[in-house]
Enzyme design. Structure first.
Site, mmCIF file in Angstrom:
data_model
loop_
_atom_site.group_PDB
_atom_site.id
_atom_site.type_symbol
_atom_site.label_atom_id
_atom_site.label_comp_id
_atom_site.label_asym_id
_atom_site.label_seq_id
_atom_site.Cartn_x
_atom_site.Cartn_y
_atom_site.Cartn_z
ATOM 1 N N GLY A 153 0.838 -1.211 0.000
ATOM 2 C CA GLY A 153 0.000 0.000 0.000
ATOM 3 C C GLY A 153 0.867 1.253 0.000
ATOM 4 O O GLY A 153 0.546 2.253 -0.660
ATOM 5 N N SER A 170 -8.220 2.352 8.572
ATOM 6 C CA SER A 170 -8.149 3.093 9.827
ATOM 7 C C SER A 170 -7.644 4.518 9.618
ATOM 8 O O SER A 170 -6.991 4.818 8.610
ATOM 9 C CB SER A 170 -7.211 2.368 10.784
ATOM 10 N N THR A 171 -7.911 5.361 10.585
ATOM 11 C CA THR A 171 -7.400 6.738 10.540
ATOM 12 C C THR A 171 -5.880 6.723 10.547
ATOM 13 O O THR A 171 -5.226 7.531 9.887
ATOM 14 C CB THR A 171 -7.985 7.526 11.727
ATOM 15 N N GLU A 228 -11.356 7.098 3.202
ATOM 16 C CA GLU A 228 -12.558 6.615 3.906
ATOM 17 C C GLU A 228 -12.065 5.921 5.169
ATOM 18 O O GLU A 228 -11.707 4.747 5.142
ATOM 19 C CB GLU A 228 -13.326 5.623 3.023
ATOM 20 N N THR A 238 -19.378 2.255 10.253
ATOM 21 C CA THR A 238 -20.551 3.016 10.694
ATOM 22 C C THR A 238 -21.187 2.446 11.968
ATOM 23 O O THR A 238 -22.282 2.876 12.353
ATOM 24 C CB THR A 238 -21.610 3.022 9.578
ATOM 25 N N ALA A 272 -25.888 2.196 4.984
ATOM 26 C CA ALA A 272 -26.173 3.239 3.996
ATOM 27 C C ALA A 272 -26.549 2.631 2.648
ATOM 28 O O ALA A 272 -26.132 1.519 2.318
ATOM 29 C CB ALA A 272 -24.947 4.122 3.842
HETATM 30 P P1 NAD Z 1 -6.225 -0.930 8.280
HETATM 31 O O1 NAD Z 1 -6.013 0.535 8.282
HETATM 32 O O2 NAD Z 1 -5.402 -1.757 9.197
HETATM 33 O O3 NAD Z 1 -5.956 -1.514 6.805
HETATM 34 C C1 NAD Z 1 -6.703 -1.082 5.685
HETATM 35 C C2 NAD Z 1 -5.898 -1.297 4.416
HETATM 36 O O4 NAD Z 1 -4.810 -0.368 4.402
HETATM 37 C C3 NAD Z 1 -5.271 -2.675 4.283
HETATM 38 O O5 NAD Z 1 -5.321 -3.075 2.939
HETATM 39 C C4 NAD Z 1 -3.823 -2.443 4.732
HETATM 40 O O6 NAD Z 1 -2.910 -3.360 4.181
HETATM 41 C C5 NAD Z 1 -3.573 -1.046 4.190
HETATM 42 N N1 NAD Z 1 -2.559 -0.266 4.920
HETATM 43 C C6 NAD Z 1 -2.328 -0.242 6.243
HETATM 44 N N2 NAD Z 1 -1.372 0.660 6.533
HETATM 45 C C7 NAD Z 1 -1.006 1.222 5.367
HETATM 46 C C8 NAD Z 1 -0.062 2.235 5.010
HETATM 47 N N3 NAD Z 1 0.709 2.825 5.919
HETATM 48 N N4 NAD Z 1 0.042 2.580 3.709
HETATM 49 C C9 NAD Z 1 -0.742 1.994 2.768
HETATM 50 N N5 NAD Z 1 -1.646 1.019 3.044
HETATM 51 C C10 NAD Z 1 -1.780 0.650 4.336
HETATM 52 O O7 NAD Z 1 -7.785 -1.168 8.550
HETATM 53 P P2 NAD Z 1 -8.594 -2.522 8.814
HETATM 54 O O8 NAD Z 1 -8.298 -3.043 10.161
HETATM 55 O O9 NAD Z 1 -8.458 -3.449 7.644
HETATM 56 O O10 NAD Z 1 -10.098 -1.969 8.785
HETATM 57 C C11 NAD Z 1 -10.756 -1.377 9.861
HETATM 58 C C12 NAD Z 1 -10.695 0.134 9.785
HETATM 59 O O11 NAD Z 1 -11.200 0.606 8.523
HETATM 60 C C13 NAD Z 1 -11.586 0.813 10.819
HETATM 61 O O12 NAD Z 1 -10.921 1.933 11.328
HETATM 62 C C14 NAD Z 1 -12.810 1.217 10.030
HETATM 63 O O13 NAD Z 1 -13.563 2.278 10.599
HETATM 64 C C15 NAD Z 1 -12.199 1.602 8.729
HETATM 65 N N6 NAD Z 1 -13.161 1.544 7.635
HETATM 66 C C16 NAD Z 1 -13.627 2.721 7.139
HETATM 67 C C17 NAD Z 1 -14.586 2.705 6.144
HETATM 68 C C18 NAD Z 1 -15.149 3.980 5.593
HETATM 69 O O14 NAD Z 1 -15.779 3.922 4.554
HETATM 70 N N7 NAD Z 1 -14.972 5.116 6.243
HETATM 71 C C19 NAD Z 1 -15.059 1.482 5.641
HETATM 72 C C20 NAD Z 1 -14.542 0.291 6.159
HETATM 73 C C21 NAD Z 1 -13.586 0.336 7.161
#
Ligand code: NAD
Length: 502
Positions: A218, A235-236, A256, A291, A453
């Site tokens: 990523g 995640s944030t 997102e 959500t 949604a």
């Molecule tokens: P995560 O942030 O651990 O991983 C998400 C994706 O990002 C994965 O594919 C991961 O490999 C990649 N990633 C992680 N760190 C990265 C970096 N530094 N650079 C590039 N890519 C990176 O999240 P998760 O545990 O898979 O999902 C849960 C989180 O996602 C929660 O915080 C949830 O609220 C959020 N989420 C948000 C939405 C939205 O639409 N706002 C939808 C679904 C999930």
């Protein structure tokens, strides 16, 4: 005895025509039992290069394909997603632990966005505006960006990918997708069906690619100048890393990110309806939706009665193996999520919170490697730091209010800004909540929970949720670049603002 999910996964992959790159770099596992489903080989540097090169080459052919013709590809993809809905849903259940109806709902979202995108393929509207110069016409035109990088999270393995892809494809872009390392098989199946659709309609080769890897892949995509847009769901923390990297090369992002969604329950609310709305939003997908309702801000006159009824409702939840179709609450994704939940509950009680129910691990003897939990409700004296944090597990913090303005202020006093709701039958309260002075979230609902949604609206949130918008409304604009064109059809060359020259 092996769990039937292993066979279901194999047969779903076969039905969708997936060739799994088996290997030992990454592990596809199921949170249902905690077991490995299969080992996968990560995308190599050379394969990544090929994907990026062919996505670039395919783009030049695809952007010359009229948008309504591009729509044919998405239409065919939607048909295949409908045909293989059960197989895809089985994979989502296997990898994300969703109950069958929520897994099928996620696939339905993909089908719905395909419908929307097909219509959109004839409606990528630009505007014309009057020119101040005689014999001149001004207009805006919209053009595709190029190969778009999509990074997705584990908890919605396929729908956000489709929100991005269906729309980005009709806009004339090509796709490079890095799914979550927890849900790679669902991704491969979804991509295989898009591949089949592309063949069926004779679309150029190389339009779409799945690349498999962990976060370093990523990061590589975030730094890659050949990807003018990175749309990242997660995640944030992830967004705070991806955002600056892409900005450093002046790329675009759609972010997102995490939510910390709340509902206000007012004294006039239909409490039966509110109870169902709150329970689904707080407990659905075992509290692992962006959500998910994590905070309940309830009027003090009804707080006791409502909370008591909610605790009773939690007592009737069936928790367990989602693949049987008999549970309402499936597992957490892994042990780390369970540790996060336990730590959050400890922090909340240290802050003066009272655990009203839940938090216990269940089925640990039967599935020592899987993490099923009793969803928790915690009465809080106020919105402490842990309440302002997104813990990705089923914890609902309950707080009380006296005046609506106080409730709205508490509602908005968190870093995240994704989804929100008010339960009320008072039209003034409802309108205030959705007004400029109300909820500061990207989604603000009345008499509906925070989750679930529809695709017709733009989806996304403010503040630490990242500001991105995907799916319906005019979210398509994020996948295109706008040009302002001024055409002089006169024989003169009047300059704007009355400037005289030569
Ligand atoms: P995560 O942030 O651990 O991983 C998400 C994706 O990002 C994965 O594919 C991961 O490999 C990649 N990633 C992680 N760190 C990265 C970096 N530094 N650079 C590039 N890519 C990176 O999240 P998760 O545990 O898979 O999902 C849960 C989180 O996602 C929660 O915080 C949830 O609220 C959020 N989420 C948000 C939405 C939205 O639409 N706002 C939808 C679904 C999930």
């Amino acid at each position: 005895m092996t769990h039937p999910i292993h066979d279901q996964v194999r047969s779903a992959l076969e039905a969708c025509g997936v060739t799994v790159p088996e290997g030992a770099d990454l592990h596809a596992r199921t949170p249902i039992t905690g077991e490995q489903l299969m080992g996968l080989r990560a995308t190599t540097d050379a394969e990544y290069e090929t994907a990026l090169t062919t996505a670039g080459e395919a783009f030049t052919a695809w952007r010359d394909t009229p948008a309504p013709v591009r729509g044919n590809l998405v239409k065919r993809w939607g048909e295949l997603l409908t045909e293989y809905k059960d197989d895809l849903a089985a994979l989502v259940t296997a990898e994300a632990g969703k109950i069958p109806s929520e897994a099928a709902g996620e696939v339905q979202e993909m089908i719905d966005i395909c419908d929307l995108a097909v219509g959109l393929s004839r409606q990528l509207f630009g505007r014309t505006m009057p020119s101040e110069r005689p014999g001149h016409r001004m207009m805006e035109t919209w053009h595709p960006l190029g190969p778009c990088g999509i990074i997705t999270a584990f908890n919605f393995p396929v729908a956000p990918y489709a929100w991005n892809t269906a729309v980005a494809l009709v806009c004339g872009n090509t796709i490079v997708w890095k799914p979550s390392e927890a849900t790679m098989l669902s991704a491969l199946a979804t991509d295989a069906l898009l591949g089949r659709a592309a063949k069926d309609v004779g679309a150029p080769e190389g339009l779409h690619h799945v690349v498999i890897g962990d976060r370093t892949l990523g990061e590589k995509m975030s730094d890659d100048e050949r990807l003018p847009l990175i749309s990242a769901t997660g995640s944030t923390r992830m967004g705070s890393e991806v955002g600056p990297r892409v900005a450093a090369r002046f790329g675009r992002t759609v972010l997102e990110l995490g939510g910390n969604n709340a509902a206000i329950v007012a004294p006039s609310a239909d409490l039966d309806l509110a109870l169902r709305g709150v329970a689904f939003a707080a407990v659905g997908t075992a509290g692992q939706r962006c959500t998910t309702m994590r905070r309940l801000i309830i009027h003090e006159d009804i707080a006791e009665e409502f909370t008591e009824r909610l605790v009773q409702a939690y007592g009737t939840l069936t928790i367990g193996d989602p693949s049987t179709g008999e549970s309402l609450v499936g597992p957490l994704v892994h042990g780390g999520a369970y540790e996060g939940m336990t730590a959050a509950l400890a922090a909340a009680t240290a802050d003066g919170g009272e655990l009203l129910c839940g938090g216990e691990r269940v089925h640990a003897e039967e599935y020592p490697e899987a993490y099923y939990v009793q969803p928790a409700i915690v009465r809080m004296p106020g919105q402490t730091e842990i309440v302002r944090t997104e813990t990705f597990a089923p914890i609902l913090y309950v707080m009380t209010y006296r005046e609506l303005d106080e409730a709205i202020a508490m509602h908005n006093d968190v870093p995240q800004g994704l989804s929100s709701a008010i339960f009320t039958t008072d039209v003034r309260e409802a309108e205030r909540f959705v007004s400029d002075a109300g909820s500061d979230c990207g989604i603000a609902n009345v008499n509906i929970g925070t989750s679930g949604a529809e695709i017709g609206g733009a989806f996304g949130g403010e503040k630490h949720t990242g500001g991105g918008r995907e799916s319906g409304s005019d979210a398509w604009r994020a996948y295109m670049r706008r040009a302002t064109n001024t055409v002089n059809y006169s024989n003169e060359l009047p300059l704007a603002q009355g400037v005289e020259f030569l």
